[in-house]
Write an enzyme that holds these catalytic residues in place. Structure first.
Site, PDB file in Angstrom:
ATOM      1  N   LYS A  16       0.821  -1.213   0.000  1.00 19.31           N
ATOM      2  CA  LYS A  16       0.000   0.000   0.000  1.00 19.31           C
ATOM      3  C   LYS A  16       0.860   1.270   0.000  1.00 19.31           C
ATOM      4  O   LYS A  16       2.066   1.212   0.243  1.00 19.31           O
ATOM      5  CB  LYS A  16      -0.943  -0.044   1.217  1.00 19.31           C
ATOM      6  CG  LYS A  16      -1.984  -1.179   1.167  1.00 19.31           C
ATOM      7  CD  LYS A  16      -2.969  -1.067   2.333  1.00 19.31           C
ATOM      8  CE  LYS A  16      -4.035  -2.145   2.292  1.00 19.31           C
ATOM      9  NZ  LYS A  16      -5.004  -2.008   3.418  1.00 19.31           N
ATOM     10  N   PHE A  65     -14.796   4.036   8.078  1.00 19.51           N
ATOM     11  CA  PHE A  65     -13.428   4.279   7.613  1.00 19.51           C
ATOM     12  C   PHE A  65     -13.309   4.300   6.086  1.00 19.51           C
ATOM     13  O   PHE A  65     -12.208   4.408   5.554  1.00 19.51           O
ATOM     14  CB  PHE A  65     -12.466   3.238   8.198  1.00 19.51           C
ATOM     15  CG  PHE A  65     -12.817   1.803   7.884  1.00 19.51           C
ATOM     16  CD1 PHE A  65     -12.463   1.233   6.668  1.00 19.51           C
ATOM     17  CD2 PHE A  65     -13.508   1.017   8.799  1.00 19.51           C
ATOM     18  CE1 PHE A  65     -12.778  -0.086   6.361  1.00 19.51           C
ATOM     19  CE2 PHE A  65     -13.833  -0.309   8.507  1.00 19.51           C
ATOM     20  CZ  PHE A  65     -13.470  -0.859   7.288  1.00 19.51           C
ATOM     21  N   ARG A  97      -2.386 -14.138   4.236  1.00 21.05           N
ATOM     22  CA  ARG A  97      -3.107 -13.398   5.285  1.00 21.05           C
ATOM     23  C   ARG A  97      -2.358 -13.503   6.610  1.00 21.05           C
ATOM     24  O   ARG A  97      -2.270 -12.542   7.367  1.00 21.05           O
ATOM     25  CB  ARG A  97      -4.527 -13.955   5.474  1.00 21.05           C
ATOM     26  CG  ARG A  97      -5.483 -13.726   4.333  1.00 21.05           C
ATOM     27  CD  ARG A  97      -5.952 -12.314   4.210  1.00 21.05           C
ATOM     28  NE  ARG A  97      -6.566 -11.801   5.416  1.00 21.05           N
ATOM     29  CZ  ARG A  97      -7.210 -10.644   5.490  1.00 21.05           C
ATOM     30  NH1 ARG A  97      -7.331  -9.887   4.421  1.00 21.05           N
ATOM     31  NH2 ARG A  97      -7.727 -10.223   6.621  1.00 21.05           N
ATOM     32  N   THR A 103      -5.555  -7.036  10.750  1.00 26.10           N
ATOM     33  CA  THR A 103      -5.902  -5.750  10.139  1.00 26.10           C
ATOM     34  C   THR A 103      -5.487  -4.568  11.018  1.00 26.10           C
ATOM     35  O   THR A 103      -4.953  -3.582  10.533  1.00 26.10           O
ATOM     36  CB  THR A 103      -7.437  -5.674   9.921  1.00 26.10           C
ATOM     37  OG1 THR A 103      -7.847  -6.835   9.205  1.00 26.10           O
ATOM     38  CG2 THR A 103      -7.833  -4.436   9.155  1.00 26.10           C
ATOM     39  N   ARG A 115       2.587  -6.468   8.729  1.00 25.29           N
ATOM     40  CA  ARG A 115       1.863  -5.287   9.212  1.00 25.29           C
ATOM     41  C   ARG A 115       2.405  -4.823  10.563  1.00 25.29           C
ATOM     42  O   ARG A 115       2.474  -3.627  10.838  1.00 25.29           O
ATOM     43  CB  ARG A 115       0.363  -5.586   9.308  1.00 25.29           C
ATOM     44  CG  ARG A 115      -0.340  -5.527   7.956  1.00 25.29           C
ATOM     45  CD  ARG A 115      -1.769  -6.003   8.055  1.00 25.29           C
ATOM     46  NE  ARG A 115      -2.560  -5.665   6.870  1.00 25.29           N
ATOM     47  CZ  ARG A 115      -3.784  -6.110   6.648  1.00 25.29           C
ATOM     48  NH1 ARG A 115      -4.363  -6.932   7.527  1.00 25.29           N
ATOM     49  NH2 ARG A 115      -4.441  -5.761   5.561  1.00 25.29           N
ATOM     50  N   ASN A 125      -1.959   0.342   7.035  1.00 24.37           N
ATOM     51  CA  ASN A 125      -1.432  -0.939   7.529  1.00 24.37           C
ATOM     52  C   ASN A 125      -0.547  -1.666   6.509  1.00 24.37           C
ATOM     53  O   ASN A 125      -0.247  -2.832   6.667  1.00 24.37           O
ATOM     54  CB  ASN A 125      -2.570  -1.835   8.037  1.00 24.37           C
ATOM     55  CG  ASN A 125      -3.587  -2.155   6.954  1.00 24.37           C
ATOM     56  OD1 ASN A 125      -3.427  -1.739   5.812  1.00 24.37           O
ATOM     57  ND2 ASN A 125      -4.608  -2.893   7.304  1.00 24.37           N
ATOM     58  N   HIS A 128      -2.207  -5.561   1.703  1.00 27.09           N
ATOM     59  CA  HIS A 128      -3.521  -6.174   1.478  1.00 27.09           C
ATOM     60  C   HIS A 128      -3.329  -7.637   1.125  1.00 27.09           C
ATOM     61  O   HIS A 128      -2.320  -8.018   0.527  1.00 27.09           O
ATOM     62  CB  HIS A 128      -4.230  -5.474   0.317  1.00 27.09           C
ATOM     63  CG  HIS A 128      -5.473  -6.179  -0.128  1.00 27.09           C
ATOM     64  ND1 HIS A 128      -6.679  -6.030   0.529  1.00 27.09           N
ATOM     65  CD2 HIS A 128      -5.682  -7.075  -1.131  1.00 27.09           C
ATOM     66  CE1 HIS A 128      -7.588  -6.808  -0.068  1.00 27.09           C
ATOM     67  NE2 HIS A 128      -7.012  -7.452  -1.071  1.00 27.09           N
TER      68      HIS A 128
HETATM   69  P1  GDP Z   1      -8.161  -6.555   5.574  1.00 33.46           P
HETATM   70  O1  GDP Z   1      -8.828  -7.670   4.807  1.00 33.46           O
HETATM   71  O2  GDP Z   1      -7.300  -7.047   6.711  1.00 33.46           O
HETATM   72  O3  GDP Z   1      -7.427  -5.575   4.698  1.00 33.46           O
HETATM   73  O4  GDP Z   1      -9.316  -5.736   6.295  1.00 33.46           O
HETATM   74  P2  GDP Z   1     -10.733  -5.243   5.747  1.00 33.46           P
HETATM   75  O5  GDP Z   1     -11.046  -5.839   4.416  1.00 33.46           O
HETATM   76  O6  GDP Z   1     -11.713  -5.403   6.858  1.00 33.46           O
HETATM   77  O7  GDP Z   1     -10.509  -3.664   5.577  1.00 33.46           O
HETATM   78  C1  GDP Z   1      -9.877  -3.144   4.444  1.00 33.46           C
HETATM   79  C2  GDP Z   1      -8.916  -2.068   4.868  1.00 33.46           C
HETATM   80  O8  GDP Z   1      -9.645  -1.009   5.492  1.00 33.46           O
HETATM   81  C3  GDP Z   1      -7.904  -2.497   5.945  1.00 33.46           C
HETATM   82  O9  GDP Z   1      -6.777  -3.157   5.435  1.00 33.46           O
HETATM   83  C4  GDP Z   1      -7.546  -1.149   6.545  1.00 33.46           C
HETATM   84  O10 GDP Z   1      -6.637  -0.416   5.706  1.00 33.46           O
HETATM   85  C5  GDP Z   1      -8.891  -0.445   6.565  1.00 33.46           C
HETATM   86  N1  GDP Z   1      -9.608  -0.722   7.819  1.00 33.46           N
HETATM   87  C6  GDP Z   1     -10.242  -1.850   8.176  1.00 33.46           C
HETATM   88  N2  GDP Z   1     -10.798  -1.774   9.383  1.00 33.46           N
HETATM   89  C7  GDP Z   1     -10.515  -0.523   9.819  1.00 33.46           C
HETATM   90  C8  GDP Z   1     -10.830   0.192  11.025  1.00 33.46           C
HETATM   91  O11 GDP Z   1     -11.459  -0.322  11.964  1.00 33.46           O
HETATM   92  N3  GDP Z   1     -10.369   1.455  11.117  1.00 33.46           N
HETATM   93  C9  GDP Z   1      -9.662   2.058  10.118  1.00 33.46           C
HETATM   94  N4  GDP Z   1      -9.256   3.293  10.288  1.00 33.46           N
HETATM   95  N5  GDP Z   1      -9.350   1.401   8.976  1.00 33.46           N
HETATM   96  C10 GDP Z   1      -9.761   0.145   8.829  1.00 33.46           C
END
Ligand code: GDP
Length: 148
Positions: A16, A65, A97, A103, A115, A125, A128
């Site tokens: 990212k 978010f 993962r 996350t 991460r 973070n 992806h």
């Molecule tokens: P991932 O599959 O681990 O990437 O998580 P998700 O698909 O749930 O979320 C996509 C992306 O959104 C994450 O990688 C973070 O960059 C962001 N994100 C997810 N959850 C949060 C949160 O609770 N707060 C904030 N600020 N960003 C979030």
């Protein structure tokens, strides 16, 4: 013997913008780390438009978010990768993962993962990884429509 279905051989990874913009000096180290465990099958570098970022994260539309996330993902270049575990007995999607870790930053720092080491916050973070075989197929064709 147990074999992984074709659907789990490949996953879509993204390095990212926080990594490319704030810590370009770490990219070599990160790519070496990735290549110790995965074959990099496809790789490109690009900048997402806002509408592409919104499309990629369409499932998160409406979450608190979402604007922050698409703003972040369009704030600089990204490196999408198609990865395949060198160990062909292993599910690439699950393995990657685990390799990137949780996350949220607070959880990521508790374990050995990309991460935890290179991410800075819940949004920023660093990495992806596709969450399921269906997602992997969709996300790979999003960035690499030529990859079949
Ligand atoms: P991932 O599959 O681990 O990437 O998580 P998700 O698909 O749930 O979320 C996509 C992306 O959104 C994450 O990688 C973070 O960059 C962001 N994100 C997810 N959850 C949060 C949160 O609770 N707060 C904030 N600020 N960003 C979030």
């Amino acid at each position: 013997t147990y074999t992984i279905s074709m659907a789990s051989r490949y996953t879509l990874a993204i390095i990212k913008p926080d990594v490319l913009v704030k810590q370009p000096h770490n990219i070599g180290t990160i790519l070496k780390r990735i290549e110790s465990k995965y074959n990099i099958v496809q790789r490109k570098q690009l900048e997402l438009s806002l509408s592409d970022a919104e499309r990629f994260y369409n499932d998160h539309r409406g979450k608190f978010f979402f604007e922050r996330l698409v703003g972040f993902m369009t704030s600089g270049p990204i490196i999408p990768l198609v990865l395949s575990e060198k160990n062909t007995e292993v599910d690439s999607i699950k393995s990657w993962r685990e390799f990137i870790g949780p996350t949220h930053a607070e959880n990521a720092r508790k374990v050995q993962c990309l991460r935890g080491e290179f991410g800075t916050s819940d949004t920023w973070n660093g990495f992806h990884g596709s969450g399921s075989p269906d997602e992997a197929i969709k996300e790979i064709s999003f960035f690499f429509p030529e990859f079949k």
